[in-house]
Motif scaffolding. Structure first.
Motif, PDB file in Angstrom:
ATOM      1  N   ASP A  16       0.817  -1.209   0.000  1.00  0.00           N
ATOM      2  CA  ASP A  16       0.000   0.000   0.000  1.00  0.00           C
ATOM      3  C   ASP A  16       0.853   1.262   0.000  1.00  0.00           C
ATOM      4  N   LEU A  17       2.021   1.219   0.611  1.00  0.00           N
ATOM      5  CA  LEU A  17       2.908   2.377   0.612  1.00  0.00           C
ATOM      6  C   LEU A  17       3.466   2.661  -0.779  1.00  0.00           C
ATOM      7  N   VAL A  18       3.737   1.601  -1.532  1.00  0.00           N
ATOM      8  CA  VAL A  18       4.289   1.772  -2.876  1.00  0.00           C
ATOM      9  C   VAL A  18       3.228   2.307  -3.821  1.00  0.00           C
ATOM     10  N   ASN A  19       2.026   1.752  -3.747  1.00  0.00           N
ATOM     11  CA  ASN A  19       0.988   2.138  -4.690  1.00  0.00           C
ATOM     12  C   ASN A  19      -0.360   2.043  -4.008  1.00  0.00           C
ATOM     13  N   GLU A  20      -0.931   3.197  -3.681  1.00  0.00           N
ATOM     14  CA  GLU A  20      -2.226   3.167  -3.022  1.00  0.00           C
ATOM     15  C   GLU A  20      -3.362   2.900  -3.998  1.00  0.00           C
ATOM     16  N   PHE A  21      -3.100   2.976  -5.296  1.00  0.00           N
ATOM     17  CA  PHE A  21      -4.131   2.733  -6.294  1.00  0.00           C
ATOM     18  C   PHE A  21      -3.972   1.344  -6.879  1.00  0.00           C
ATOM     19  N   ARG A  22      -5.053   0.738  -7.273  1.00  0.00           N
ATOM     20  CA  ARG A  22      -5.038  -0.589  -7.878  1.00  0.00           C
ATOM     21  C   ARG A  22      -5.661  -0.509  -9.264  1.00  0.00           C
ATOM     22  N   ASP A  77     -12.443   2.062  -9.893  1.00  0.00           N
ATOM     23  CA  ASP A  77     -13.022   3.347 -10.273  1.00  0.00           C
ATOM     24  C   ASP A  77     -12.345   4.452  -9.462  1.00  0.00           C
ATOM     25  N   TYR A  78     -11.712   5.387 -10.132  1.00  0.00           N
ATOM     26  CA  TYR A  78     -11.017   6.469  -9.446  1.00  0.00           C
ATOM     27  C   TYR A  78     -11.915   7.688  -9.282  1.00  0.00           C
ATOM     28  N   SER A  79     -13.058   7.490  -8.670  1.00  0.00           N
ATOM     29  CA  SER A  79     -13.993   8.590  -8.428  1.00  0.00           C
ATOM     30  C   SER A  79     -13.407   9.509  -7.355  1.00  0.00           C
ATOM     31  N   ASP A  80     -14.014  10.673  -7.220  1.00  0.00           N
ATOM     32  CA  ASP A  80     -13.557  11.630  -6.206  1.00  0.00           C
ATOM     33  C   ASP A  80     -13.620  11.015  -4.809  1.00  0.00           C
ATOM     34  N   ASN A  81     -14.705  10.307  -4.509  1.00  0.00           N
ATOM     35  CA  ASN A  81     -14.835   9.676  -3.192  1.00  0.00           C
ATOM     36  C   ASN A  81     -13.744   8.641  -2.958  1.00  0.00           C
ATOM     37  N   TYR A  82     -13.446   7.832  -3.983  1.00  0.00           N
ATOM     38  CA  TYR A  82     -12.394   6.827  -3.846  1.00  0.00           C
ATOM     39  C   TYR A  82     -11.050   7.503  -3.562  1.00  0.00           C
ATOM     40  N   ILE A 119     -10.454  10.444  -2.237  1.00  0.00           N
ATOM     41  CA  ILE A 119     -10.466  11.038  -0.893  1.00  0.00           C
ATOM     42  C   ILE A 119     -10.223   9.959   0.153  1.00  0.00           C
ATOM     43  N   GLU A 120     -10.925   8.829   0.041  1.00  0.00           N
ATOM     44  CA  GLU A 120     -10.755   7.725   0.993  1.00  0.00           C
ATOM     45  C   GLU A 120      -9.352   7.124   0.902  1.00  0.00           C
ATOM     46  N   ALA A 121      -8.824   6.983  -0.324  1.00  0.00           N
ATOM     47  CA  ALA A 121      -7.475   6.438  -0.509  1.00  0.00           C
ATOM     48  C   ALA A 121      -6.441   7.350   0.142  1.00  0.00           C
ATOM     49  N   ASP A 122      -6.613   8.664   0.005  1.00  0.00           N
ATOM     50  CA  ASP A 122      -5.693   9.612   0.639  1.00  0.00           C
ATOM     51  C   ASP A 122      -5.754   9.522   2.159  1.00  0.00           C
ATOM     52  N   LYS A 123      -6.962   9.386   2.717  1.00  0.00           N
ATOM     53  CA  LYS A 123      -7.104   9.256   4.173  1.00  0.00           C
ATOM     54  C   LYS A 123      -6.413   7.987   4.673  1.00  0.00           C
ATOM     55  N   LYS A 124      -6.635   6.875   3.954  1.00  0.00           N
ATOM     56  CA  LYS A 124      -6.027   5.599   4.347  1.00  0.00           C
ATOM     57  C   LYS A 124      -4.501   5.688   4.269  1.00  0.00           C
ATOM     58  N   PHE A 125      -3.989   6.295   3.202  1.00  0.00           N
ATOM     59  CA  PHE A 125      -2.550   6.426   3.000  1.00  0.00           C
ATOM     60  C   PHE A 125      -1.940   7.302   4.096  1.00  0.00           C
ATOM     61  N   GLU A 126      -2.602   8.410   4.414  1.00  0.00           N
ATOM     62  CA  GLU A 126      -2.096   9.304   5.458  1.00  0.00           C
ATOM     63  C   GLU A 126      -2.103   8.617   6.825  1.00  0.00           C
ATOM     64  N   LEU A 127      -3.170   7.874   7.143  1.00  0.00           N
ATOM     65  CA  LEU A 127      -3.244   7.132   8.400  1.00  0.00           C
ATOM     66  C   LEU A 127      -2.107   6.120   8.496  1.00  0.00           C
ATOM     67  N   MET A 128      -1.851   5.406   7.395  1.00  0.00           N
ATOM     68  CA  MET A 128      -0.767   4.418   7.366  1.00  0.00           C
ATOM     69  C   MET A 128       0.587   5.071   7.645  1.00  0.00           C
ATOM     70  N   LEU A 129       0.854   6.172   6.957  1.00  0.00           N
ATOM     71  CA  LEU A 129       2.127   6.874   7.157  1.00  0.00           C
ATOM     72  C   LEU A 129       2.255   7.411   8.577  1.00  0.00           C
ATOM     73  N   ASN A 130       1.154   7.931   9.121  1.00  0.00           N
ATOM     74  CA  ASN A 130       1.193   8.443  10.495  1.00  0.00           C
ATOM     75  C   ASN A 130       1.466   7.326  11.495  1.00  0.00           C
ATOM     76  N   ARG A 131       0.845   6.158  11.295  1.00  0.00           N
ATOM     77  CA  ARG A 131       1.056   5.036  12.210  1.00  0.00           C
ATOM     78  C   ARG A 131       2.499   4.551  12.157  1.00  0.00           C
ATOM     79  N   ILE A 132       3.040   4.437  10.965  1.00  0.00           N
ATOM     80  CA  ILE A 132       4.408   3.939  10.821  1.00  0.00           C
ATOM     81  C   ILE A 132       5.410   4.965  11.329  1.00  0.00           C
TER      82      ILE A 132
END
Length: 166
Positions: free
Chosen positions: A96-102, A106-111, A113-126
């Protein structure tokens, strides 16, 4: 000796501490949900360290995921637990750190936004607690990306060189 017996015999040796931050957060990743008490060293291994005056017996707050990572490992000191948990979180979330997109999603605006939140949470935890690393020990980890491979290079207590396929 099983966990119940160990708790009866050794639990009184442990005192609650906040090694990184004086707050009710996971002391390894900083999240505030699913908090559990972790015994350091693990309560089931306390008998191995009870005569060693250099090993402090402490209770710390960890989230469920960090606690499961550290569970029953022979890691008597918080610094060892902390960096082992960081290593395991890096391994677990390397893809997930290498590529948050799969592909094919569907790369909608909601997707996005959620992908950015998940990525930021992951980086903050690590990254949580690493700015205070000078209180723990002199450990350094480097992430190197080689195409679809992530190498985790470390120096210090847990020297390692690991590669994870993406």
């Amino acid at each position: 000796m099983d966990r119940k017996q160990s708790m009866a015999v050794y639990n009184s040796l442990y005192k609650k501490e906040y090694p990184l931050i004086q707050d009710e957060v996971c002391q390894c990743c900083g999240i505030t949900s699913d908090l559990q008490i972790d015994h350091c060293p693990a309560i089931t291994t306390a008998h191995l360290y009870v005569r060693n005056n250099n090993i402090p017996f402490i209770k710390i707050l960890l989230c469920g995921e960090c606690n499961r990572i550290a569970s029953n490992r022979l890691l008597p000191r918080f610094t060892e637990r902390f960096f082992t948990i960081k290593e395991k979180l890096l391994e677990r979330y390397a893809k997930d750190l290498v590529n948050e997109f799969r592909d094919g999603i569907d790369y909608s605006d909601n997707y996005l936004i959620e992908a950015d939140k998940k990525f930021e949470l992951m980086l903050n935890r690590i990254g949580f607690g690493l700015l205070r690393g000078n209180r723990l020990a002199n450990h350094t980890y480097f992430l190197k990306f080689h195409g679809n491979r992530l190498s985790i290079l470390g120096s210090g207590l847990h020297s390692s060189s690991r590669q994870t396929m993406m």
